[in-house]
Design a protein around this motif. Structure first.
Motif, PDB file in Angstrom:
ATOM      1  N   GLY A  27       0.839  -1.192   0.000  1.00 18.33           N
ATOM      2  CA  GLY A  27       0.000   0.000   0.000  1.00 18.33           C
ATOM      3  C   GLY A  27       0.874   1.242   0.000  1.00 18.33           C
ATOM      4  N   LEU A  28       0.563   2.200  -0.866  1.00 18.54           N
ATOM      5  CA  LEU A  28       1.349   3.433  -0.947  1.00 18.54           C
ATOM      6  C   LEU A  28       0.428   4.630  -0.771  1.00 18.54           C
ATOM      7  CD1 LEU A  28       4.260   4.587  -1.693  1.00 18.54           C
ATOM      8  CD2 LEU A  28       3.275   5.017  -3.947  1.00 18.54           C
ATOM      9  N   GLU A  29       0.828   5.555   0.098  1.00 25.42           N
ATOM     10  CA  GLU A  29       0.134   6.828   0.259  1.00 25.42           C
ATOM     11  C   GLU A  29       1.150   7.945   0.066  1.00 25.42           C
ATOM     12  OE1 GLU A  29      -2.053   7.025   3.903  1.00 25.42           O
ATOM     13  OE2 GLU A  29      -2.838   4.988   3.698  1.00 25.42           O
ATOM     14  N   GLN A  30       0.656   9.134  -0.289  1.00 24.67           N
ATOM     15  CA  GLN A  30       1.566  10.236  -0.577  1.00 24.67           C
ATOM     16  C   GLN A  30       1.278  11.431   0.316  1.00 24.67           C
ATOM     17  OE1 GLN A  30       1.476  11.785  -4.605  1.00 24.67           O
ATOM     18  NE2 GLN A  30       3.423  12.860  -4.359  1.00 24.67           N
ATOM     19  N   ALA A  31       2.340  12.060   0.805  1.00 29.78           N
ATOM     20  CA  ALA A  31       2.272  13.366   1.458  1.00 29.78           C
ATOM     21  C   ALA A  31       3.087  14.332   0.610  1.00 29.78           C
ATOM     22  CB  ALA A  31       2.821  13.300   2.877  1.00 29.78           C
ATOM     23  N   LEU A  32       2.573  15.535   0.405  1.00 30.41           N
ATOM     24  CA  LEU A  32       3.212  16.472  -0.516  1.00 30.41           C
ATOM     25  C   LEU A  32       4.247  17.372   0.147  1.00 30.41           C
ATOM     26  CD1 LEU A  32       0.078  17.505  -2.621  1.00 30.41           C
ATOM     27  CD2 LEU A  32       1.864  15.858  -3.232  1.00 30.41           C
ATOM     28  N   THR A  33       4.245  17.432   1.479  1.00 30.00           N
ATOM     29  CA  THR A  33       5.213  18.272   2.193  1.00 30.00           C
ATOM     30  C   THR A  33       5.820  17.479   3.353  1.00 30.00           C
ATOM     31  OG1 THR A  33       3.568  19.160   3.739  1.00 30.00           O
ATOM     32  CG2 THR A  33       3.883  20.359   1.654  1.00 30.00           C
ATOM     33  N   PRO A  34       7.024  17.861   3.793  1.00 29.79           N
ATOM     34  CA  PRO A  34       7.626  17.193   4.935  1.00 29.79           C
ATOM     35  C   PRO A  34       6.786  17.273   6.202  1.00 29.79           C
ATOM     36  CG  PRO A  34       9.299  18.390   3.724  1.00 29.79           C
ATOM     37  CD  PRO A  34       7.980  18.780   3.125  1.00 29.79           C
ATOM     38  N   SER A  35       6.171  18.437   6.457  1.00 27.24           N
ATOM     39  CA  SER A  35       5.368  18.572   7.679  1.00 27.24           C
ATOM     40  C   SER A  35       4.177  17.620   7.652  1.00 27.24           C
ATOM     41  CB  SER A  35       4.898  20.016   7.852  1.00 27.24           C
ATOM     42  OG  SER A  35       4.144  20.449   6.732  1.00 27.24           O
ATOM     43  N   ALA A  36       3.533  17.515   6.488  1.00 31.25           N
ATOM     44  CA  ALA A  36       2.406  16.590   6.376  1.00 31.25           C
ATOM     45  C   ALA A  36       2.887  15.147   6.505  1.00 31.25           C
ATOM     46  CB  ALA A  36       1.689  16.789   5.038  1.00 31.25           C
ATOM     47  N   GLY A  37       4.065  14.853   5.930  1.00 31.05           N
ATOM     48  CA  GLY A  37       4.605  13.504   6.010  1.00 31.05           C
ATOM     49  C   GLY A  37       4.950  13.111   7.434  1.00 31.05           C
ATOM     50  N   LEU A  38       5.593  14.020   8.171  1.00 31.32           N
ATOM     51  CA  LEU A  38       5.946  13.724   9.557  1.00 31.32           C
ATOM     52  C   LEU A  38       4.694  13.518  10.399  1.00 31.32           C
ATOM     53  CD1 LEU A  38       8.901  16.221  10.140  1.00 31.32           C
ATOM     54  CD2 LEU A  38       9.026  13.720  10.153  1.00 31.32           C
ATOM     55  N   ALA A  39       3.671  14.313  10.145  1.00 37.20           N
ATOM     56  CA  ALA A  39       2.423  14.148  10.897  1.00 37.20           C
ATOM     57  C   ALA A  39       1.806  12.783  10.629  1.00 37.20           C
ATOM     58  CB  ALA A  39       1.442  15.263  10.523  1.00 37.20           C
ATOM     59  N   ARG A  40       1.838  12.343   9.364  1.00 38.64           N
ATOM     60  CA  ARG A  40       1.274  11.032   9.018  1.00 38.64           C
ATOM     61  C   ARG A  40       2.087   9.918   9.666  1.00 38.64           C
ATOM     62  NH1 ARG A  40      -1.081  11.713   3.793  1.00 38.64           N
ATOM     63  NH2 ARG A  40      -1.373   9.469   3.554  1.00 38.64           N
ATOM     64  N   LEU A  41       3.409  10.042   9.640  1.00 34.53           N
ATOM     65  CA  LEU A  41       4.262   9.008  10.226  1.00 34.53           C
ATOM     66  C   LEU A  41       4.037   8.905  11.732  1.00 34.53           C
ATOM     67  CD1 LEU A  41       7.635   9.539   8.316  1.00 34.53           C
ATOM     68  CD2 LEU A  41       5.960   7.705   7.975  1.00 34.53           C
ATOM     69  N   GLY A  44       1.405   6.649  12.934  1.00 34.35           N
ATOM     70  CA  GLY A  44       1.711   5.223  12.897  1.00 34.35           C
ATOM     71  C   GLY A  44       1.054   4.516  11.723  1.00 34.35           C
ATOM     72  N   GLY A  45       1.340   3.220  11.608  1.00 31.63           N
ATOM     73  CA  GLY A  45       0.714   2.402  10.575  1.00 31.63           C
ATOM     74  C   GLY A  45       1.531   2.224   9.317  1.00 31.63           C
ATOM     75  N   PHE A  46       2.697   2.903   9.212  1.00 30.20           N
ATOM     76  CA  PHE A  46       3.531   2.764   8.026  1.00 30.20           C
ATOM     77  C   PHE A  46       4.732   1.867   8.319  1.00 30.20           C
ATOM     78  CE2 PHE A  46       1.249   6.712   7.167  1.00 30.20           C
ATOM     79  CZ  PHE A  46       0.806   6.470   5.873  1.00 30.20           C
ATOM     80  N   ASP A  47       5.128   1.098   7.300  1.00 28.60           N
ATOM     81  CA  ASP A  47       6.233   0.160   7.439  1.00 28.60           C
ATOM     82  C   ASP A  47       7.519   0.672   6.804  1.00 28.60           C
ATOM     83  OD1 ASP A  47       4.689  -2.198   8.625  1.00 28.60           O
ATOM     84  OD2 ASP A  47       3.532  -1.764   6.824  1.00 28.60           O
ATOM     85  N   ALA A  48       7.437   1.717   5.986  1.00 23.23           N
ATOM     86  CA  ALA A  48       8.613   2.302   5.336  1.00 23.23           C
ATOM     87  C   ALA A  48       8.231   3.671   4.789  1.00 23.23           C
ATOM     88  CB  ALA A  48       9.139   1.404   4.216  1.00 23.23           C
ATOM     89  N   ALA A  49       9.249   4.469   4.476  1.00 21.47           N
ATOM     90  CA  ALA A  49       9.017   5.789   3.884  1.00 21.47           C
ATOM     91  C   ALA A  49       9.953   5.987   2.703  1.00 21.47           C
ATOM     92  CB  ALA A  49       9.231   6.893   4.917  1.00 21.47           C
ATOM     93  N   ILE A  50       9.437   6.665   1.673  1.00 19.42           N
ATOM     94  CA  ILE A  50      10.229   7.056   0.506  1.00 19.42           C
ATOM     95  C   ILE A  50      10.289   8.576   0.509  1.00 19.42           C
ATOM     96  CG2 ILE A  50      10.415   7.021  -2.013  1.00 19.42           C
ATOM     97  CD1 ILE A  50       8.640   4.495  -1.965  1.00 19.42           C
ATOM     98  N   LEU A  51      11.497   9.143   0.538  1.00 20.23           N
ATOM     99  CA  LEU A  51      11.666  10.585   0.639  1.00 20.23           C
ATOM    100  C   LEU A  51      12.327  11.137  -0.610  1.00 20.23           C
ATOM    101  CD1 LEU A  51      13.313  10.766   4.211  1.00 20.23           C
ATOM    102  CD2 LEU A  51      10.894  10.424   3.649  1.00 20.23           C
ATOM    103  N   ASP A  52      11.733  12.183  -1.180  1.00 21.20           N
ATOM    104  CA  ASP A  52      12.426  12.925  -2.226  1.00 21.20           C
ATOM    105  C   ASP A  52      13.441  13.847  -1.556  1.00 21.20           C
ATOM    106  OD1 ASP A  52      13.092  13.860  -4.703  1.00 21.20           O
ATOM    107  OD2 ASP A  52      11.475  15.330  -4.793  1.00 21.20           O
ATOM    108  N   VAL A  53      14.583  14.044  -2.184  1.00 22.01           N
ATOM    109  CA  VAL A  53      15.581  14.950  -1.616  1.00 22.01           C
ATOM    110  C   VAL A  53      15.163  16.403  -1.806  1.00 22.01           C
ATOM    111  CG1 VAL A  53      17.934  15.814  -1.860  1.00 22.01           C
ATOM    112  CG2 VAL A  53      17.522  13.353  -1.757  1.00 22.01           C
TER     113      VAL A  53
END
Length: 226
Positions: A27-41, A44-53
């Protein structure tokens, strides 16, 4: 189903990757900003993260550093820049892998699968799973309840195996549908409840599967050593 969070500001990247990842049981979900991504992480519930530099607010290196302050979640970094120094910096900050853009989706999936398997303490996909009163043997697709074999359909076994790989984790009906689709052609949302009901009856007197209202299902048995 393992869940992966993609943190990338490219709005066109997430949707096709989400569909592609589903083909491999991810399952893949997307966050468009780092702040939104950190809030989602943090939820909980995620097993890995893919980060754009290359991100707004902070770059992927700073984001990786922020994640590492809070979690050992597997991290894969993406970048349009292919310099060796970028790769070294990312890995030194705690990233598990690094993939330059543009990339082939199949390679991204393969690398995500690899870092998920490398997680410390992660069992082999075919390793027996032992719980109080229940044992699953994925290699032979067999189940024993209180020492006695239990006959399960393919869909029932796959559902039980899904729950048993992450005991205590709550799986929504959509999670279950995505994981089991293709095993039973007519499986639909309400049919998940029927499969769970059949499985519960076969596992009695164990109270193995717990329902969380408006959330989903979880395996309620205590994991134990072989």
């Amino acid at each position: 189903m393992s869940k992966v969070l993609l943190i990338d500001d490219d709005v066109h990247l997430g949707p096709p990757l989400t569909q592609y990842f589903q083909r491999f049981g991810l399952g893949l979900e997307q966050a468009l900003t780092p702040s939104a991504g950190l809030a989602r992480l943090r939820q909980g519930g995620f097993d890995a993260a893919i980060l754009d530099v290359m991100l707004p607010e902070m770059d992927g290196f700073e984001l990786c550093r922020a994640i590492r302050r809070e979690s050992d979640l597997p991290v894969l970094m993406l970048t349009a820049r292919g310099e060796l120094t970028d790769r070294v910096v990312g890995l030194e900050l705690g990233a598990d892998d690094y993939l330059p853009k543009p990339f082939e989706p199949r390679e991204l999936v393969a690398r995500v699968q690899t870092i998920l398997r490398r997680r410390v303490g992660a069992p082999s996909p075919d390793a027996p799973l032992h719980f109080d009163g229940l044992t699953l043997e994925p290699a032979t697709r067999s189940v024993r309840r209180l020492g006695e074999p239990v006959e399960l359909t393919s869909t029932e076994f796959d559902l039980l195996h899904l729950l048993a790989r992450s005991p205590g984790k709550v799986f929504s009906r959509d999670d279950i549908l995505a994981a089991l689709r293709g095993h039973e052609a007519d499986l639909y949302t309400r049919a998940v409840d029927i499969v769970v009901s059949r499985l519960r009856r076969k596992l009695e007197p164990l109270e193995a599967i717990k329902t969380l209202r408006n959330a989903g299902y979880t395996l309620a048995l205590q994991r134990r050593a072989p």
